[in-house]
Design a protein around this motif. Structure first.
Motif, PDB file in Angstrom:
ATOM      1  N   LYS A   5       0.826  -1.211   0.000  1.00 41.18           N
ATOM      2  CA  LYS A   5       0.000   0.000   0.000  1.00 41.18           C
ATOM      3  C   LYS A   5       0.861   1.262   0.000  1.00 41.18           C
ATOM      4  O   LYS A   5       0.592   2.206  -0.745  1.00 41.18           O
ATOM      5  CB  LYS A   5      -0.930  -0.018   1.214  1.00 41.18           C
ATOM      6  CG  LYS A   5      -1.796   1.196   1.349  1.00 41.18           C
ATOM      7  CD  LYS A   5      -2.703   1.117   2.570  1.00 41.18           C
ATOM      8  CE  LYS A   5      -3.482   2.395   2.754  1.00 41.18           C
ATOM      9  NZ  LYS A   5      -4.420   2.329   3.875  1.00 41.18           N
ATOM     10  N   GLU A   6       1.897   1.282   0.810  1.00 48.38           N
ATOM     11  CA  GLU A   6       2.745   2.466   0.919  1.00 48.38           C
ATOM     12  C   GLU A   6       3.403   2.805  -0.423  1.00 48.38           C
ATOM     13  O   GLU A   6       3.435   3.968  -0.837  1.00 48.38           O
ATOM     14  CB  GLU A   6       3.817   2.229   1.982  1.00 48.38           C
ATOM     15  CG  GLU A   6       4.690   3.435   2.238  1.00 48.38           C
ATOM     16  CD  GLU A   6       5.696   3.184   3.350  1.00 48.38           C
ATOM     17  OE1 GLU A   6       6.859   3.590   3.163  1.00 48.38           O
ATOM     18  OE2 GLU A   6       5.328   2.578   4.368  1.00 48.38           O
ATOM     19  N   PHE A  12       1.531   6.581  -6.911  1.00 46.92           N
ATOM     20  CA  PHE A  12       0.332   7.251  -7.410  1.00 46.92           C
ATOM     21  C   PHE A  12       0.502   8.768  -7.301  1.00 46.92           C
ATOM     22  O   PHE A  12       0.250   9.503  -8.253  1.00 46.92           O
ATOM     23  CB  PHE A  12      -0.894   6.789  -6.613  1.00 46.92           C
ATOM     24  CG  PHE A  12      -2.179   7.474  -6.996  1.00 46.92           C
ATOM     25  CD1 PHE A  12      -2.958   6.984  -8.033  1.00 46.92           C
ATOM     26  CD2 PHE A  12      -2.622   8.597  -6.315  1.00 46.92           C
ATOM     27  CE1 PHE A  12      -4.162   7.603  -8.386  1.00 46.92           C
ATOM     28  CE2 PHE A  12      -3.814   9.218  -6.663  1.00 46.92           C
ATOM     29  CZ  PHE A  12      -4.583   8.720  -7.695  1.00 46.92           C
ATOM     30  N   ASN A  13       0.952   9.225  -6.140  1.00 46.72           N
ATOM     31  CA  ASN A  13       1.096  10.664  -5.927  1.00 46.72           C
ATOM     32  C   ASN A  13       2.220  11.274  -6.755  1.00 46.72           C
ATOM     33  O   ASN A  13       2.198  12.470  -7.043  1.00 46.72           O
ATOM     34  CB  ASN A  13       1.269  10.966  -4.434  1.00 46.72           C
ATOM     35  CG  ASN A  13      -0.027  10.759  -3.675  1.00 46.72           C
ATOM     36  OD1 ASN A  13      -1.109  11.035  -4.180  1.00 46.72           O
ATOM     37  ND2 ASN A  13       0.075  10.242  -2.468  1.00 46.72           N
ATOM     38  N   GLU A  14       3.188  10.470  -7.170  1.00 48.15           N
ATOM     39  CA  GLU A  14       4.237  10.950  -8.070  1.00 48.15           C
ATOM     40  C   GLU A  14       3.754  10.989  -9.515  1.00 48.15           C
ATOM     41  O   GLU A  14       4.039  11.934 -10.254  1.00 48.15           O
ATOM     42  CB  GLU A  14       5.469  10.047  -7.975  1.00 48.15           C
ATOM     43  CG  GLU A  14       6.224  10.176  -6.678  1.00 48.15           C
ATOM     44  CD  GLU A  14       7.297   9.103  -6.500  1.00 48.15           C
ATOM     45  OE1 GLU A  14       7.435   8.211  -7.374  1.00 48.15           O
ATOM     46  OE2 GLU A  14       7.992   9.150  -5.472  1.00 48.15           O
ATOM     47  N   LEU A  15       3.030   9.954  -9.927  1.00 47.61           N
ATOM     48  CA  LEU A  15       2.626   9.830 -11.329  1.00 47.61           C
ATOM     49  C   LEU A  15       1.394  10.670 -11.673  1.00 47.61           C
ATOM     50  O   LEU A  15       1.295  11.191 -12.782  1.00 47.61           O
ATOM     51  CB  LEU A  15       2.359   8.360 -11.668  1.00 47.61           C
ATOM     52  CG  LEU A  15       3.616   7.497 -11.719  1.00 47.61           C
ATOM     53  CD1 LEU A  15       3.248   6.024 -11.685  1.00 47.61           C
ATOM     54  CD2 LEU A  15       4.427   7.824 -12.968  1.00 47.61           C
ATOM     55  N   LYS A  65      -3.751  13.882   0.833  1.00 45.20           N
ATOM     56  CA  LYS A  65      -2.999  12.685   0.431  1.00 45.20           C
ATOM     57  C   LYS A  65      -2.511  11.885   1.643  1.00 45.20           C
ATOM     58  O   LYS A  65      -1.443  11.293   1.632  1.00 45.20           O
ATOM     59  CB  LYS A  65      -1.838  13.045  -0.495  1.00 45.20           C
ATOM     60  CG  LYS A  65      -2.302  13.725  -1.768  1.00 45.20           C
ATOM     61  CD  LYS A  65      -1.154  14.081  -2.663  1.00 45.20           C
ATOM     62  CE  LYS A  65      -1.673  14.768  -3.933  1.00 45.20           C
ATOM     63  NZ  LYS A  65      -0.606  15.154  -4.820  1.00 45.20           N
ATOM     64  N   ASP A  66      -3.322  11.881   2.680  1.00 41.49           N
ATOM     65  CA  ASP A  66      -3.013  11.128   3.898  1.00 41.49           C
ATOM     66  C   ASP A  66      -3.185   9.636   3.610  1.00 41.49           C
ATOM     67  O   ASP A  66      -4.303   9.186   3.348  1.00 41.49           O
ATOM     68  CB  ASP A  66      -3.959  11.567   5.018  1.00 41.49           C
ATOM     69  CG  ASP A  66      -3.758  10.819   6.318  1.00 41.49           C
ATOM     70  OD1 ASP A  66      -3.023   9.802   6.345  1.00 41.49           O
ATOM     71  OD2 ASP A  66      -4.350  11.248   7.324  1.00 41.49           O
ATOM     72  N   PRO A  67      -2.104   8.856   3.648  1.00 43.81           N
ATOM     73  CA  PRO A  67      -2.184   7.430   3.306  1.00 43.81           C
ATOM     74  C   PRO A  67      -3.212   6.646   4.117  1.00 43.81           C
ATOM     75  O   PRO A  67      -3.792   5.687   3.621  1.00 43.81           O
ATOM     76  CB  PRO A  67      -0.765   6.914   3.584  1.00 43.81           C
ATOM     77  CG  PRO A  67       0.106   8.112   3.480  1.00 43.81           C
ATOM     78  CD  PRO A  67      -0.733   9.261   3.962  1.00 43.81           C
TER      79      PRO A  67
END
Length: 117
Positions: A5-6, A12-15, A65-67
């Motif tokens: 998940k991490e 995801f947040n980079e792409l 964007k809190d995991p």
């Protein structure tokens, strides 16, 4: 091997380099609808366009964007987004050079604006 998940959240947040608003505006346009494979449900919507709508929901639901705030369904879709973007960015140099290409438009449906990289 399935990514943890991490890793999925980080990638995801980079792409996904478009904001929810940018992606929503893009998805309203004609260029967005003209790219990608159509779903088999008769709606004429592309798979990428549907994915873009799901990405918008994920971004709007968790703007910080809190995991810890991503649910299992979010992570499943984020995993698909990461796989799609990584695969197509590795294969498609055209997307980086030509904003009128299907590759560029398709990646944008999946939340990645190649002109920003």
């Amino acid at each position: 091997m399935v990514k943890d998940k991490e890793t999925v959240v980080t990638e995801f947040n980079e792409l996904v380099n478009m904001s929810a608003e940018e992606l929503k505006d893009w998805l309203k346009g004609e260029k967005s609808a003209d790219s990608g494979w159509s779903k088999d449900d008769g709606t004429g919507e592309s798979i990428g366009h549907e994915s873009g709508r799901e990405i918008v929901q994920i971004l709007e639901k968790n703007p910080s964007k809190d995991p810890s705030k991503y649910g299992d369904e979010d992570i499943d879709h984020m995993r698909r987004v990461v796989a799609y973007n990584k695969r197509h960015l590795a294969q498609e140099e055209t997307a980086k050079r030509n904003p009128e290409s299907k590759s560029y438009k398709s990646l944008k449906n999946w939340g990645h604006d190649a002109s920003k990289t």
